[in-house]
Design a protein around this motif. Structure first.
Motif, PDB file in Angstrom:
ATOM      1  N   GLN A  68       0.813  -1.210   0.000  1.00  0.00           N
ATOM      2  CA  GLN A  68       0.000   0.000   0.000  1.00  0.00           C
ATOM      3  C   GLN A  68       0.854   1.272   0.000  1.00  0.00           C
ATOM      4  O   GLN A  68       0.338   2.389   0.097  1.00  0.00           O
ATOM      5  CB  GLN A  68      -0.929   0.032   1.220  1.00  0.00           C
ATOM      6  N   GLY A  69       2.155   1.115  -0.048  1.00  0.00           N
ATOM      7  CA  GLY A  69       3.045   2.261  -0.090  1.00  0.00           C
ATOM      8  C   GLY A  69       3.395   2.835   1.265  1.00  0.00           C
ATOM      9  O   GLY A  69       4.024   3.892   1.358  1.00  0.00           O
ATOM     10  N   LYS A  70       2.973   2.144   2.282  1.00  0.00           N
ATOM     11  CA  LYS A  70       3.330   2.578   3.640  1.00  0.00           C
ATOM     12  C   LYS A  70       4.556   1.813   4.109  1.00  0.00           C
ATOM     13  O   LYS A  70       5.017   0.879   3.435  1.00  0.00           O
ATOM     14  CB  LYS A  70       2.153   2.384   4.584  1.00  0.00           C
ATOM     15  N   TRP A  71       5.039   2.199   5.267  1.00  0.00           N
ATOM     16  CA  TRP A  71       6.287   1.611   5.763  1.00  0.00           C
ATOM     17  C   TRP A  71       6.041   0.775   7.002  1.00  0.00           C
ATOM     18  O   TRP A  71       5.388   1.213   7.949  1.00  0.00           O
ATOM     19  CB  TRP A  71       7.304   2.709   6.069  1.00  0.00           C
ATOM     20  N   ILE A  72       6.561  -0.448   6.942  1.00  0.00           N
ATOM     21  CA  ILE A  72       6.500  -1.354   8.093  1.00  0.00           C
ATOM     22  C   ILE A  72       7.809  -1.221   8.870  1.00  0.00           C
ATOM     23  O   ILE A  72       8.890  -1.428   8.314  1.00  0.00           O
ATOM     24  CB  ILE A  72       6.300  -2.806   7.653  1.00  0.00           C
ATOM     25  N   VAL A  73       7.663  -0.820  10.112  1.00  0.00           N
ATOM     26  CA  VAL A  73       8.829  -0.722  11.001  1.00  0.00           C
ATOM     27  C   VAL A  73       8.682  -1.812  12.047  1.00  0.00           C
ATOM     28  O   VAL A  73       7.667  -1.889  12.749  1.00  0.00           O
ATOM     29  CB  VAL A  73       8.913   0.652  11.681  1.00  0.00           C
ATOM     30  N   GLU A  74       9.671  -2.656  12.106  1.00  0.00           N
ATOM     31  CA  GLU A  74       9.605  -3.737  13.098  1.00  0.00           C
ATOM     32  C   GLU A  74      10.980  -3.948  13.703  1.00  0.00           C
ATOM     33  O   GLU A  74      12.005  -3.588  13.135  1.00  0.00           O
ATOM     34  CB  GLU A  74       9.086  -5.021  12.463  1.00  0.00           C
ATOM     35  N   GLY A  75      10.948  -4.516  14.897  1.00  0.00           N
ATOM     36  CA  GLY A  75      12.214  -4.753  15.588  1.00  0.00           C
ATOM     37  C   GLY A  75      11.970  -5.214  17.010  1.00  0.00           C
ATOM     38  O   GLY A  75      10.906  -5.747  17.345  1.00  0.00           O
ATOM     39  N   THR A  76      12.954  -5.002  17.821  1.00  0.00           N
ATOM     40  CA  THR A  76      12.872  -5.406  19.231  1.00  0.00           C
ATOM     41  C   THR A  76      13.448  -4.306  20.104  1.00  0.00           C
ATOM     42  O   THR A  76      14.274  -3.504  19.659  1.00  0.00           O
ATOM     43  CB  THR A  76      13.656  -6.699  19.497  1.00  0.00           C
ATOM     44  N   ILE A  77      12.984  -4.281  21.328  1.00  0.00           N
ATOM     45  CA  ILE A  77      13.558  -3.397  22.345  1.00  0.00           C
ATOM     46  C   ILE A  77      14.101  -4.283  23.454  1.00  0.00           C
ATOM     47  O   ILE A  77      13.336  -4.994  24.134  1.00  0.00           O
ATOM     48  CB  ILE A  77      12.521  -2.408  22.895  1.00  0.00           C
ATOM     49  N   LYS A  78      15.395  -4.292  23.586  1.00  0.00           N
ATOM     50  CA  LYS A  78      16.048  -5.033  24.667  1.00  0.00           C
ATOM     51  C   LYS A  78      16.118  -4.141  25.905  1.00  0.00           C
ATOM     52  O   LYS A  78      16.164  -2.916  25.805  1.00  0.00           O
ATOM     53  CB  LYS A  78      17.445  -5.476  24.246  1.00  0.00           C
ATOM     54  N   GLN A  79      16.160  -4.780  27.053  1.00  0.00           N
ATOM     55  CA  GLN A  79      16.173  -4.027  28.310  1.00  0.00           C
ATOM     56  C   GLN A  79      17.167  -4.643  29.292  1.00  0.00           C
ATOM     57  O   GLN A  79      17.313  -5.867  29.354  1.00  0.00           O
ATOM     58  CB  GLN A  79      14.783  -4.019  28.964  1.00  0.00           C
ATOM     59  N   ARG A  80      17.831  -3.799  30.027  1.00  0.00           N
ATOM     60  CA  ARG A  80      18.561  -4.205  31.222  1.00  0.00           C
ATOM     61  C   ARG A  80      18.384  -3.094  32.251  1.00  0.00           C
ATOM     62  O   ARG A  80      18.055  -1.955  31.907  1.00  0.00           O
ATOM     63  CB  ARG A  80      20.041  -4.422  30.930  1.00  0.00           C
ATOM     64  N   VAL A  81      18.554  -3.424  33.522  1.00  0.00           N
ATOM     65  CA  VAL A  81      18.472  -2.435  34.604  1.00  0.00           C
ATOM     66  C   VAL A  81      19.864  -2.289  35.191  1.00  0.00           C
ATOM     67  O   VAL A  81      20.486  -3.281  35.592  1.00  0.00           O
ATOM     68  CB  VAL A  81      17.454  -2.848  35.682  1.00  0.00           C
ATOM     69  N   VAL A  82      20.353  -1.037  35.242  1.00  0.00           N
ATOM     70  CA  VAL A  82      21.730  -0.779  35.664  1.00  0.00           C
ATOM     71  C   VAL A  82      21.736   0.288  36.750  1.00  0.00           C
ATOM     72  O   VAL A  82      20.781   1.062  36.914  1.00  0.00           O
ATOM     73  CB  VAL A  82      22.600  -0.322  34.481  1.00  0.00           C
ATOM     74  N   PHE A  83      22.831   0.331  37.505  1.00  0.00           N
ATOM     75  CA  PHE A  83      22.998   1.404  38.485  1.00  0.00           C
ATOM     76  C   PHE A  83      24.474   1.730  38.602  1.00  0.00           C
ATOM     77  O   PHE A  83      25.349   0.938  38.234  1.00  0.00           O
ATOM     78  CB  PHE A  83      22.409   1.019  39.847  1.00  0.00           C
ATOM     79  N   GLY A  84      24.754   2.929  39.123  1.00  0.00           N
ATOM     80  CA  GLY A  84      26.130   3.333  39.345  1.00  0.00           C
ATOM     81  C   GLY A  84      26.760   3.917  38.108  1.00  0.00           C
ATOM     82  O   GLY A  84      26.268   3.776  36.986  1.00  0.00           O
ATOM     83  N   LYS A  85      27.891   4.594  38.331  1.00  0.00           N
ATOM     84  CA  LYS A  85      28.588   5.265  37.233  1.00  0.00           C
ATOM     85  C   LYS A  85      29.052   4.285  36.161  1.00  0.00           C
ATOM     86  O   LYS A  85      29.095   4.612  34.980  1.00  0.00           O
ATOM     87  CB  LYS A  85      29.806   6.020  37.790  1.00  0.00           C
ATOM     88  N   ASP A  86      29.395   3.055  36.591  1.00  0.00           N
ATOM     89  CA  ASP A  86      29.901   2.080  35.618  1.00  0.00           C
ATOM     90  C   ASP A  86      28.812   1.126  35.146  1.00  0.00           C
ATOM     91  O   ASP A  86      29.103   0.069  34.591  1.00  0.00           O
ATOM     92  CB  ASP A  86      31.079   1.295  36.201  1.00  0.00           C
ATOM     93  N   LYS A  87      27.550   1.493  35.368  1.00  0.00           N
ATOM     94  CA  LYS A  87      26.398   0.768  34.815  1.00  0.00           C
ATOM     95  C   LYS A  87      26.433  -0.723  35.164  1.00  0.00           C
ATOM     96  O   LYS A  87      26.425  -1.599  34.291  1.00  0.00           O
ATOM     97  CB  LYS A  87      26.336   0.953  33.299  1.00  0.00           C
TER      98      LYS A  87
END
Length: 934
Positions: free
Chosen positions: A846-865
């Motif tokens: 239809q001339g539109k754009w399909i955007v797909e992917g993933t979002i990865k996650q981690r939880v970090v703390f401190g200056k050095d993550k």
């Protein structure tokens, strides 16, 4: 606050030989004619002097006396007075002294200025304070094994000596060449293991080091158990009366500067030095070191480790106390110990594995709040009438006993002003004149320290009892006075038996000061008059009050002009801003602000009053609840620069709030943008405390966070309503910047009660991350539920002392579901999520754009993550698409992200060049990683 049991028993933290009585006009007002008063006082003072002349066999003072100057008239020639005698005397227990307190009723006869004691009637005797000593024996042991609450300790072929009191061992010091320890927080204490590992990685010697000794203090029952259970092969090795002690003294002479030099190679020398230090202390402080025997149901232990390297001493303390809010706390030098803030604090193993609901655990009392609830206060206070910095008080308390007690502790704190630029070097002193019950009967009281004591009831008072107590006292040097025209009282409890966070249901206060001063008090001014150069004001409140304070000075003032703050029924709320006259005087640019406030102009006051009035009107609508008091006074504080503090119906503002940005920048190295933002909404923040702190307050210090977080959220919403949504979002962005710049190592709920990595990090938690959590709620659930939540919390929680889960309960009611995840992430959890977005695009038929992917996650703390293993946050935020022309659009529906990886698929009309998640900070997170990973 850090447990000081060991210090009390072993070294002696309670100071002070003390003489005399409370004086002052309040006492004199109930006394006879001046000549009679003076004559009786001379007799009683002479009796005190004679007691002070008494000494024990070693030449140490062993008696002291104090008397009440509230003399009771029997007839024209007869008066009665209460007199207390303290006597240091031996006990039937070896190595223990007791402090015996006797209360006498003295009958005095005479006339005019000539009086004498005709009779002494003993009314009460109290013996409850004891001081121990080091036992004369050295012990040797084969092995020491300790494994409790995350602390492991081991040693072999070592020595120990003990400190005893009241017939029991209450502390011992352990030496061994191979003495070692380790600390690993139990795995079920959450993120503490990661914090411990982070510290060990960055500073491996800060927490666990080669220790010179281990000091162990405990209640008598626990110590007795330890002597049997943690040592093997324990036996006396040398009597303290033998030649080894003499040899040790000579060995010690060459190493007086460093106790660690003797260690296990010369335990006799360490013992000798420690004993001599204690004896020197007791010679200089005859009444120091006395303490109560721990109550029968209290169990505790404390282990302290010490080292000295490169001239710096380090200490690590581990404590367990079954009465403490967190039974287990751990302190370390440079990690909050200097502020009595623990590095780690958690419930003990039995509690963690038990069935006590989290709500009840959050409600556990602070140690100083276990005894009673303060329900009512009727105070008569005179300030500066006898001496410039004296305060004479006559206070009647209504208290509800929370547990069975015969001894009730009382104290006032050392004066401290938040944000102060000038430190007061004086040490306040508390002198008690009289303690009475509700029927006017005198009660025995015992002085523990310069600022503390015990009220002794005739018999055990059961929990649930409603008591009336009257306390007459005098404070010296407790008034904060930077210049001749401004003075204030300590804001953390200048009245005995009044704690910082108490909700006082009924409040009444009469103040008398020199007439030249204007008096600012709590609630509403009921009346005021001036007579004989004395100004008397009466204060009361229709709403419960917290944080009662008094300010007085010579002021100029102004209000908001035609703009009025009103309650919902139309009642006008007077809002007035005050600055003392000295603070209006000029100062050269070279002098800066180190000497306090200067050059504040009267024209600056009205603008601040207007800000406060606008905030009062806005918060009334925002929270659906009226301002709880009759007036609001805002005062320029010459003791502080850029800060604010908000007792009930009063706001203190640092003097920098009244000065222009250019003036402050010229006199300091402050950042112009930061000053502008601070001064823009500090008034709104402090006014917010009248709801959060004044209308709703915290049940204990572990739940103080919301008092600051909600006041800061209030200020942000004030900015939104007065300056627009963009300014609100700018403030949210500032919160994020501060949080990312400080990377707190503790959670929001711990607030000031847990070390956050630095003072800035600790403040970032409650002033930035806490309010950001509510912004996240707003972004996730929408404005309707957000503003409904604020009103519902106020409706449900007003006039209550609450804990965090009370707020969660209201949120769950508004949302209609369980909100553990929200509070576990943003209030009880540590760290921030970091997202990595990986995406591709393709054109469809239809001339539109399909955007797909993933979002990865981690939880970090401190200056050095540092990554928190198996921890993932739940968050909702839109995807943002930027096309080839720079046009930005957002996904129609926000994306729910949870777990390690979340897939997405979205169709957009224009070809995207860039794709973002959480672009506008709907979720508080680290910077987004795009098309790559970590």
């Amino acid at each position: 606050m850090r447990n000081t049991m060991r210090v009390q028993w072993v070294v002696g933290a309670l100071l002070g030989a003390w003489v005399g009585s409370a004086t002052g006009a309040l006492a004199a007002a109930e006394s006879p004619a001046a000549t009679v008063q003076e004559g009786i006082t001379v007799v009683l003072h002479d009796k005190v002097s004679k007691l002070l002349a008494s000494h024990d066999k070693d030449g140490n003072p062993d008696k002291r006396g104090t008397y009440s100057q509230t003399y009771k008239k029997v007839d024209a020639g007869t008066y009665q007075a209460t007199f207390h005698v303290d006597t240091i005397e031996p006990t039937t227990f070896p190595l223990t002294q007791q402090l015996k307190t006797e209360r006498y009723l003295l009958t005095l006869k005479g006339s005019g200025g000539n009086w004498s004691i005709a009779n002494e009637e003993l009314k009460d005797t109290y013996i409850g304070l004891f001081r121990g000593d080091f036992a004369p024996d050295l012990y040797k042991f084969d092995k020491l094994t300790w494994d409790k609450e995350g602390l492991k300790l081991s040693a072999s072929n070592g020595y120990l000596y003990t400190y005893v009191s009241h017939g029991s061992t209450v502390a011992f010091r352990v030496f061994a060449d191979d003495l070692t320890y380790d600390f690993v927080p139990p795995s079920d204490t959450g993120y503490y293991g990661a914090i411990r590992n982070k510290i060990f990685k960055d500073h491996p010697q800060d927490i666990v080091f080669k220790t010179d000794w281990a000091d162990i203090a405990c209640d008598p029952a626990t110590c007795n158990d330890f002597m049997k259970s943690i040592f093997s092969g324990l036996d006396k090795t040398t009597s303290g009366t033998g030649g080894a002690w003499s040899n040790a003294k000579s060995d010690l002479a060459s190493s007086q500067s460093d106790m660690a030099a003797t260690k296990s190679k010369n335990p006799f020398g360490v013992f000798t030095r420690e004993r001599e230090i204690a004896r020197k202390y007791w010679r200089e402080n005859s009444y120091g070191g006395f303490a109560r025997v721990p109550e029968a149901d209290r169990r505790f232990w404390q282990v302290e480790f010490h080292t000295k390297t490169a001239g710096k001493e380090r200490f690590v303390d581990m404590l367990w106390d079954n009465w403490a809010p967190w039974q287990v706390t751990m302190y370390a030098t440079d990690y909050g110990r200097q502020f009595d803030i623990p590095l780690f604090g958690y419930y003990d193993e039995a509690t963690r594995k038990g069935s006590t609901p989290p709500y009840l655990l959050e409600q556990r009392d602070d140690l100083d709040a276990r005894d009673f609830d303060l329900a009512g206060l009727d105070a008569k206070v005179e300030i500066g009438l006898d001496e410039p910095d004296s305060l004479v008080g006559d206070v009647t308390y209504q208290i509800n006993m929370k547990r069975d007690l015969r001894e009730l502790p009382f104290a006032i704190p050392r004066s401290h002003i938040a944000g102060a630029t000038v430190t007061d070097p004086r040490s306040p002193k508390l002198f008690v004149n009289s303690v009475q019950d509700g029927d006017g009967n005198e009660l025995t009281w015992v002085k523990e320290g310069a600022l503390s004591g015990l009220i002794i009831f005739p018999k055990m008072v059961p929990a649930g009892t409603k008591l009336t107590l009257r306390l007459q006292f005098e404070n010296l040097d407790s008034i904060s006075r930077l210049n001749p025209s401004y003075a204030s009282l300590d804001r953390e409890g200048w009245l005995p038996l009044v704690r910082f966070g108490d909700f006082i249901d009924t409040f009444h206060m009469t103040t008398r000061l020199p007439a030249k001063y204007e008096i600012l008090g709590i609630g509403k001014k009921v009346s005021e008059n001036v007579q004989n150069d004395v100004r008397t004001t009466v204060w009361g409140s229709d709403s419960p009050v917290t944080f009662p304070t008094i300010i007085f000075g010579e002021y100029i003032s102004d209000d908001a002009g035609k703009y009025e703050a009103k309650k919902s029924d139309g009642t006008v709320i007077p809002v007035r801003v005050y600055v003392d006259k000295v603070s209006t005087q000029g100062i050269s640019d070279q002098e800066g602000f180190n000497g306090g406030a200067r050059d504040i102009r009267g024209k600056q006051l009205g603008a601040i009053a207007t800000q406060a009035a606008v905030a009062l009107n806005y918060y009334k609508d925002l929270y659906g609840a009226d301002y709880p008091f009759a007036k609001l006074d805002l005062v320029a504080d010459p003791n502080g620069f850029l800060y604010g503090q908000s007792p009930a119906s009063i706001v203190y503002l640092g003097f920098g709030v009244f000065r222009g940005e250019g003036t402050i920048i010229n006199a300091t190295d402050r950042n112009a943008s930061q000053i502008s933002k601070f001064n823009r909404d500090v008034v709104a923040h402090e006014v917010g405390h009248q709801w959060w702190g004044g209308l709703i307050t915290n049940a204990n210090q572990r739940n103080y966070w919301f008092v600051e977080s909600m006041a800061e959220l209030s200020a942000a919403l004030y900015v939104e309503t007065t300056a627009g949504k963009k300014k609100y979002l700018d403030k949210v962005a500032d919160w994020r910047q501060v949080i990312l710049g400080s990377e707190p190592d503790s959670n929001v709920q711990s607030g000031y009660t847990m070390w956050g990595g630095s003072l800035n990090a600790t403040q970032a938690n409650i002033y930035n991350k806490g309010p950001y959590a509510f912004h996240i709620f707003r972004s996730t659930f929408g404005d309707d539920k957000f503003f409904a939540l604020l009103k519902e919390m106020t409706k449900e929680l007003q006039h209550k002392e609450i804990v965090t889960r009370d707020m969660q309960d209201v949120m769950e009611k508004v949302v209609g579901g369980n909100m553990d995840w929200f509070f576990d992430q943003w209030v009880r959890g540590v760290g921030l999520p970091q997202y990595a977005i990986n995406w591709t695009k393709r054109k469809n038929e239809q001339g539109k754009w399909i955007v797909e992917g993933t979002i990865k996650q981690r939880v970090v703390f401190g200056k050095d993550k540092v990554t928190l293993k198996d921890v993932y946050y739940r968050g909702v935020a839109p995807l943002s698409f930027v096309d080839l022309n720079g046009k930005e659009t957002k996904s129609a529906k926000p994306l729910l992200v949870q777990g390690p990886e979340t897939p997405f698929r979205v169709i957009v009309p224009d070809e995207p060049e860039k794709v973002y998640f959480n672009k506008d900070g709907e979720i508080l997170a680290e910077d987004l990683v795009v098309n790559t990973s970590w």
